[in-house]
Design a protein around this motif. Sequence first.
Motif, PDB file in Angstrom:
ATOM      1  N   ILE A  57     -14.963  85.417  10.669  1.00  0.00           N
ATOM      2  CA  ILE A  57     -15.449  84.145   9.728  1.00  0.00           C
ATOM      3  C   ILE A  57     -16.095  83.608  10.335  1.00  0.00           C
ATOM      4  CG2 ILE A  57     -13.742  82.945   9.208  1.00  0.00           C
ATOM      5  CD1 ILE A  57     -11.609  85.220  10.600  1.00  0.00           C
ATOM      6  N   ASP A  58     -17.100  82.620   9.735  1.00  0.00           N
ATOM      7  CA  ASP A  58     -18.107  82.129   9.425  1.00  0.00           C
ATOM      8  C   ASP A  58     -17.242  80.376   9.244  1.00  0.00           C
ATOM      9  OD1 ASP A  58     -20.333  80.539   9.429  1.00  0.00           O
ATOM     10  OD2 ASP A  58     -21.179  81.294   8.027  1.00  0.00           O
ATOM     11  N   PRO A  59     -17.679  80.063   9.967  1.00  0.00           N
ATOM     12  CA  PRO A  59     -16.828  78.782  10.338  1.00  0.00           C
ATOM     13  C   PRO A  59     -17.487  77.374   9.645  1.00  0.00           C
ATOM     14  CG  PRO A  59     -16.667  78.944  12.478  1.00  0.00           C
ATOM     15  CD  PRO A  59     -17.575  80.083  11.607  1.00  0.00           C
ATOM     16  N   LEU A  60     -18.791  77.784   9.902  1.00  0.00           N
ATOM     17  CA  LEU A  60     -20.041  76.210   9.194  1.00  0.00           C
ATOM     18  C   LEU A  60     -20.101  76.683   7.866  1.00  0.00           C
ATOM     19  CD1 LEU A  60     -22.958  77.587  11.884  1.00  0.00           C
ATOM     20  CD2 LEU A  60     -21.160  76.011  11.684  1.00  0.00           C
ATOM     21  N   ALA A  61     -19.687  78.254   7.533  1.00  0.00           N
ATOM     22  CA  ALA A  61     -19.544  78.540   5.958  1.00  0.00           C
ATOM     23  C   ALA A  61     -18.653  77.827   5.332  1.00  0.00           C
ATOM     24  CB  ALA A  61     -19.914  79.400   5.852  1.00  0.00           C
ATOM     25  N   ILE A  62     -17.296  77.603   5.736  1.00  0.00           N
ATOM     26  CA  ILE A  62     -16.011  77.442   5.497  1.00  0.00           C
ATOM     27  C   ILE A  62     -15.590  76.220   6.066  1.00  0.00           C
ATOM     28  CG2 ILE A  62     -13.755  78.046   4.772  1.00  0.00           C
ATOM     29  CD1 ILE A  62     -14.946  81.138   4.866  1.00  0.00           C
ATOM     30  N   GLU A  63     -15.773  75.176   4.979  1.00  0.00           N
ATOM     31  CA  GLU A  63     -14.756  73.979   6.008  1.00  0.00           C
ATOM     32  C   GLU A  63     -13.187  73.646   5.605  1.00  0.00           C
ATOM     33  OE1 GLU A  63     -15.111  69.439   4.907  1.00  0.00           O
ATOM     34  OE2 GLU A  63     -15.830  70.308   3.697  1.00  0.00           O
ATOM     35  N   ASP A  64     -12.661  74.425   5.321  1.00  0.00           N
ATOM     36  CA  ASP A  64     -11.311  74.437   5.006  1.00  0.00           C
ATOM     37  C   ASP A  64     -10.910  75.927   5.411  1.00  0.00           C
ATOM     38  OD1 ASP A  64      -8.258  74.737   4.894  1.00  0.00           O
ATOM     39  OD2 ASP A  64      -8.982  74.311   2.743  1.00  0.00           O
ATOM     40  N   LEU A  65     -10.151  75.787   7.131  1.00  0.00           N
ATOM     41  CA  LEU A  65      -9.658  76.943   7.445  1.00  0.00           C
ATOM     42  C   LEU A  65      -8.152  76.862   7.863  1.00  0.00           C
ATOM     43  CD1 LEU A  65     -11.978  77.280  10.877  1.00  0.00           C
ATOM     44  CD2 LEU A  65     -12.183  78.469   8.669  1.00  0.00           C
ATOM     45  N   ARG A  66      -7.629  76.959   6.696  1.00  0.00           N
ATOM     46  CA  ARG A  66      -6.118  76.231   6.958  1.00  0.00           C
ATOM     47  C   ARG A  66      -5.483  77.240   7.132  1.00  0.00           C
ATOM     48  NH1 ARG A  66      -5.186  72.191   2.169  1.00  0.00           N
ATOM     49  NH2 ARG A  66      -6.693  72.716   1.579  1.00  0.00           N
ATOM     50  N   GLU A  67      -5.738  78.881   6.654  1.00  0.00           N
ATOM     51  CA  GLU A  67      -5.284  80.174   5.998  1.00  0.00           C
ATOM     52  C   GLU A  67      -5.716  80.536   7.473  1.00  0.00           C
ATOM     53  OE1 GLU A  67      -4.307  82.412   4.013  1.00  0.00           O
ATOM     54  OE2 GLU A  67      -4.568  80.582   2.199  1.00  0.00           O
ATOM     55  N   VAL A  68      -7.271  80.519   8.610  1.00  0.00           N
ATOM     56  CA  VAL A  68      -6.421  80.663  10.088  1.00  0.00           C
ATOM     57  C   VAL A  68      -6.068  80.326  10.696  1.00  0.00           C
ATOM     58  CG1 VAL A  68      -8.622  80.753  12.097  1.00  0.00           C
ATOM     59  CG2 VAL A  68      -9.317  81.505   9.702  1.00  0.00           C
ATOM     60  N   GLU A  69      -6.016  78.586  10.173  1.00  0.00           N
ATOM     61  CA  GLU A  69      -5.121  78.333  11.279  1.00  0.00           C
ATOM     62  C   GLU A  69      -3.586  78.935  11.401  1.00  0.00           C
ATOM     63  OE1 GLU A  69      -3.355  73.459  12.389  1.00  0.00           O
ATOM     64  OE2 GLU A  69      -4.857  74.402   9.761  1.00  0.00           O
ATOM     65  N   ALA A  70      -2.885  79.043   9.758  1.00  0.00           N
ATOM     66  CA  ALA A  70      -1.482  79.408   9.665  1.00  0.00           C
ATOM     67  C   ALA A  70      -1.675  80.864  10.766  1.00  0.00           C
ATOM     68  CB  ALA A  70      -1.428  79.556   8.801  1.00  0.00           C
ATOM     69  N   LEU A  71      -3.059  81.715  10.493  1.00  0.00           N
ATOM     70  CA  LEU A  71      -2.533  83.132  11.104  1.00  0.00           C
ATOM     71  C   LEU A  71      -2.063  82.797  12.449  1.00  0.00           C
ATOM     72  CD1 LEU A  71      -2.900  86.204  10.433  1.00  0.00           C
ATOM     73  CD2 LEU A  71      -5.566  86.208  10.935  1.00  0.00           C
ATOM     74  N   LEU A  72      -3.394  82.046  13.315  1.00  0.00           N
ATOM     75  CA  LEU A  72      -3.327  81.805  14.448  1.00  0.00           C
ATOM     76  C   LEU A  72      -2.271  81.349  15.254  1.00  0.00           C
ATOM     77  CD1 LEU A  72      -7.006  80.486  14.896  1.00  0.00           C
ATOM     78  CD2 LEU A  72      -6.424  82.399  15.727  1.00  0.00           C
ATOM     79  N   PHE A  73      -0.782  80.208  14.469  1.00  0.00           N
ATOM     80  CA  PHE A  73      -0.785  80.053  15.185  1.00  0.00           C
ATOM     81  C   PHE A  73       0.905  80.500  14.712  1.00  0.00           C
ATOM     82  CE2 PHE A  73      -3.325  76.626  15.905  1.00  0.00           C
ATOM     83  CZ  PHE A  73      -3.421  76.236  16.688  1.00  0.00           C
ATOM     84  N   ASN A  74       0.971  81.120  13.867  1.00  0.00           N
ATOM     85  CA  ASN A  74       2.087  82.611  13.551  1.00  0.00           C
ATOM     86  C   ASN A  74       2.512  82.670  15.006  1.00  0.00           C
ATOM     87  OD1 ASN A  74       4.194  83.655  12.539  1.00  0.00           O
ATOM     88  ND2 ASN A  74       2.835  84.989  11.193  1.00  0.00           N
ATOM     89  N   ARG A  75       4.022  82.458  14.968  1.00  0.00           N
ATOM     90  CA  ARG A  75       4.373  83.138  16.851  1.00  0.00           C
ATOM     91  C   ARG A  75       5.013  83.668  16.516  1.00  0.00           C
ATOM     92  NH1 ARG A  75       4.241  78.831  20.692  1.00  0.00           N
ATOM     93  NH2 ARG A  75       5.589  81.034  21.959  1.00  0.00           N
ATOM     94  N   PHE A  95      -8.391  72.181  15.645  1.00  0.00           N
ATOM     95  CA  PHE A  95      -6.622  72.116  14.845  1.00  0.00           C
ATOM     96  C   PHE A  95      -6.141  71.477  16.027  1.00  0.00           C
ATOM     97  CE2 PHE A  95      -7.511  76.788  14.646  1.00  0.00           C
ATOM     98  CZ  PHE A  95      -8.606  76.249  13.556  1.00  0.00           C
ATOM     99  N   GLN A  96      -6.506  70.886  17.388  1.00  0.00           N
ATOM    100  CA  GLN A  96      -5.264  69.536  17.849  1.00  0.00           C
ATOM    101  C   GLN A  96      -4.728  70.136  18.191  1.00  0.00           C
ATOM    102  OE1 GLN A  96      -6.693  68.196  14.645  1.00  0.00           O
ATOM    103  NE2 GLN A  96      -8.420  68.277  16.171  1.00  0.00           N
ATOM    104  N   ALA A  97      -4.144  71.478  18.720  1.00  0.00           N
ATOM    105  CA  ALA A  97      -3.140  72.527  19.582  1.00  0.00           C
ATOM    106  C   ALA A  97      -3.821  73.772  19.437  1.00  0.00           C
ATOM    107  CB  ALA A  97      -2.442  72.956  18.379  1.00  0.00           C
TER     108      ALA A  97
END
Length: 384
Positions: A57-75, A95-97
């Motif tokens: 996943i290219d974070p330099l091309a995709i500014e909005d990473l909310r989908e990734v954030e939801a995945l990473l922070f799904n307990r 993500f400050q977390a």
Amino acid sequence: MPPAITYIDSPDELAAFCKAIGSSPWIAVDTEFVRDKTYYPKFCLLQIANGSRAACIDPLAIEDLREVEALLFNRAITKVFHAARQDLEIFFHRFQAVPAPIFDTQLAAPLVGHPEQIGYASLVSATLGVTVDKEHTRTDWTQRPLSAAQKEYAANDVIHLAALYPKIREQLDRLGRCSWLADDFAALENPGLYVNRPEDAWERIGGLERLKPDQFALAVRLAAWRENTAQQNDLPRNWILRDEALLEIALRKPRTRDALQALRGIDSRAVQRYGDAVIALVQTPDDGRAAPPQPRRVQRRSAQTEAVLDAMSALVRLRCIEHTINPAVVASRRDLEEALESPDSAKVLQGWRRALAGNDIRAFLEEKAILRMRGGELTLNGRD
């Protein structure tokens, strides 16, 4: 057959991938970053795999990473890393977390017979019989487009990691040692690990024990100033002032630019850019606040202390024999010294090591347990 690799550089592709793996019980995660010229790591690539799918996943091309954030922070999803700390630092700053829960294969590996702090390539080779390609280790991950070989290299990191995890987890389950790692993994979730407080920056500098108290106080001020300056300008701290130069300033206390320039290890550009700030720090009187404790000079240990360390080492070996673990993984001689000097922070008294041998070491040091021979074997307090 390894999973196909998807390169994702659009929000729609990212959403589809995250949805496809969103019900996975675990995912393998890795990052590529660059920090040669910055204080903070520059997040360049995110790799994720779950055993059947893999993506870069290219974070330099995709500014909005909310989908990734939801995945990473799904307990409900365990995030599997190898040597997680740098990757988690990336996520903390983005993500400050810190994602959770975590499983770190480098921390787990010693409990199934591998050396402590084993490298990723060595663990893959030992467990999977696969040789990791190192051709792109020095890639500048900020450059685009990435070649097919670079994408494959990056994706293989999580493809192999996804193959490693079930094997290591099965070994831990069979040995009954998964619970041993709970404290170590939970510690990685502490946001404080990823915050560099300027007032604590002096703790990373070696050689402070040879300074006089007033010189040490100046070194603490210089280290805090350097850390603040590096953070504010997003520059490596050594670009501001190298450790050896900082120590030299603390020792000599230059009060003019010429005196500063004459010191060993001082770059003329640093004098030009930061000379006035450094001299101001030298001239700043002590504000009366309590200084942090100065590191102590290493003292030669007494014969009695050496004997106590020998007994502690014997106790560690006793427990390691029972659990078929290499004693070197549990506690080095220096770790045992730390248990004597600073028990609150000693590694052998934390996490799974505490359960294995640390509690017994503490009981021994507190005279609540006794090492003795019984039937030709070493025992602790007659309980063995």
